[in-house]
Design a protein around this motif. Structure first.
Motif, PDB file in Angstrom:
ATOM      1  N   LEU A   1       0.838  -1.203   0.000  1.00  0.00           N
ATOM      2  CA  LEU A   1       0.000   0.000   0.000  1.00  0.00           C
ATOM      3  C   LEU A   1       0.874   1.254   0.000  1.00  0.00           C
ATOM      4  N   LYS A   2       1.966   1.222   0.744  1.00  0.00           N
ATOM      5  CA  LYS A   2       2.892   2.358   0.772  1.00  0.00           C
ATOM      6  C   LYS A   2       3.521   2.570  -0.608  1.00  0.00           C
ATOM      7  N   GLN A   3       3.927   1.491  -1.251  1.00  0.00           N
ATOM      8  CA  GLN A   3       4.501   1.601  -2.595  1.00  0.00           C
ATOM      9  C   GLN A   3       3.469   2.119  -3.592  1.00  0.00           C
TER      10      GLN A   3
ATOM     11  N   VAL B   1      -0.656   3.320   7.196  1.00  0.00           N
ATOM     12  CA  VAL B   1       0.719   3.179   6.737  1.00  0.00           C
ATOM     13  C   VAL B   1       1.618   4.076   7.585  1.00  0.00           C
ATOM     14  N   VAL B   2       2.780   3.568   7.925  1.00  0.00           N
ATOM     15  CA  VAL B   2       3.820   4.377   8.569  1.00  0.00           C
ATOM     16  C   VAL B   2       4.960   4.494   7.581  1.00  0.00           C
ATOM     17  N   PHE B   3       5.384   5.713   7.314  1.00  0.00           N
ATOM     18  CA  PHE B   3       6.418   5.938   6.290  1.00  0.00           C
ATOM     19  C   PHE B   3       7.811   5.806   6.850  1.00  0.00           C
TER      20      PHE B   3
ATOM     21  N   GLN C   1       4.241  17.703  -5.699  1.00  0.00           N
ATOM     22  CA  GLN C   1       5.277  17.383  -6.681  1.00  0.00           C
ATOM     23  C   GLN C   1       6.227  16.366  -6.057  1.00  0.00           C
ATOM     24  N   ILE C   2       6.717  15.469  -6.883  1.00  0.00           N
ATOM     25  CA  ILE C   2       7.642  14.437  -6.421  1.00  0.00           C
ATOM     26  C   ILE C   2       8.966  14.601  -7.161  1.00  0.00           C
TER      27      ILE C   2
ATOM     28  N   PRO D   1      13.507  10.432  -2.747  1.00  0.00           N
ATOM     29  CA  PRO D   1      12.280   9.726  -2.345  1.00  0.00           C
ATOM     30  C   PRO D   1      11.933   9.981  -0.881  1.00  0.00           C
ATOM     31  N   GLY D   2      10.633   9.933  -0.615  1.00  0.00           N
ATOM     32  CA  GLY D   2      10.175  10.062   0.762  1.00  0.00           C
ATOM     33  C   GLY D   2       9.618  11.419   1.113  1.00  0.00           C
TER      34      GLY D   2
END
Length: 159
Positions: free
Chosen positions: A4-6, A157-159, A34-35, A40-41
């Motif tokens: 789910l995080k991905q 979800v925990v990032f 924006q990414i 990442p993150g």
């Protein structure tokens, strides 16, 4: 929940807008996430000097909330994290776009441009089918077979 995080990181690239705010201010404002794939993150936002968000993080990072409800991306999320000012010209170059260009007379070199970095901490996320045809197929199949429709996933979800 790793899947789910991905899926979140894949789909947020297609999200056109979200609502972003600093915790305790009681107000979320529409912003375009924006990414930068090189970093990442984090989720990046472009705003102007003098906005509530820019003023709110001038003294340092603040607890913040980002809400995404984007049918086109099939992403629905309520994300808690931190919001901070960034002065990284490489990131600004990477996330700058034509929409941001319309707001600033001197483009990304405008002295009023402010780059904000949102770092997710935890979230409640739902991902759904981005195809109306697939959704209809799953509902019809479930009705005919009694099976549960496969219309997406939801979870914390925990990032």
């Amino acid at each position: 929940m790793t899947e789910l995080k991905q899926e979140f990181w894949t789909r947020i690239k297609d999200a056109r807008a979200g609502m972003l705010g600093i915790k305790g201010q009681g107000r979320l404002v529409a912003m375009s996430p924006q990414i930068d794939d090189r970093l990442p993150g984090d989720i990046w936002f472009i705003t102007a000097k003098g906005t509530d968000l820019a003023r709110g993080v001038e003294a340092g990072a603040q607890a913040a909330q980002l809400v995404i409800a984007d049918e086109g991306a099939g992403l629905y999320a309520d994300i808690d994290g931190s919001l901070a000012m960034s002065h990284d010209p490489k990131v600004l170059e990477e996330v700058w776009n034509f929409a941001a260009d319309a707001w600033f007379e001197n483009g990304k070199d405008d002295p009023d441009v402010r780059l904000l970095r949102f770092t997710p901490g935890s979230a409640e996320i739902s991902v759904t089918s981005t195809s109306g045809v697939k959704f209809l197929y799953e509902i019809t199949k479930a009705t005919l077979t009694g099976a549960e429709p496969d219309v997406g996933a939801q979870g914390a979800v925990v990032f």
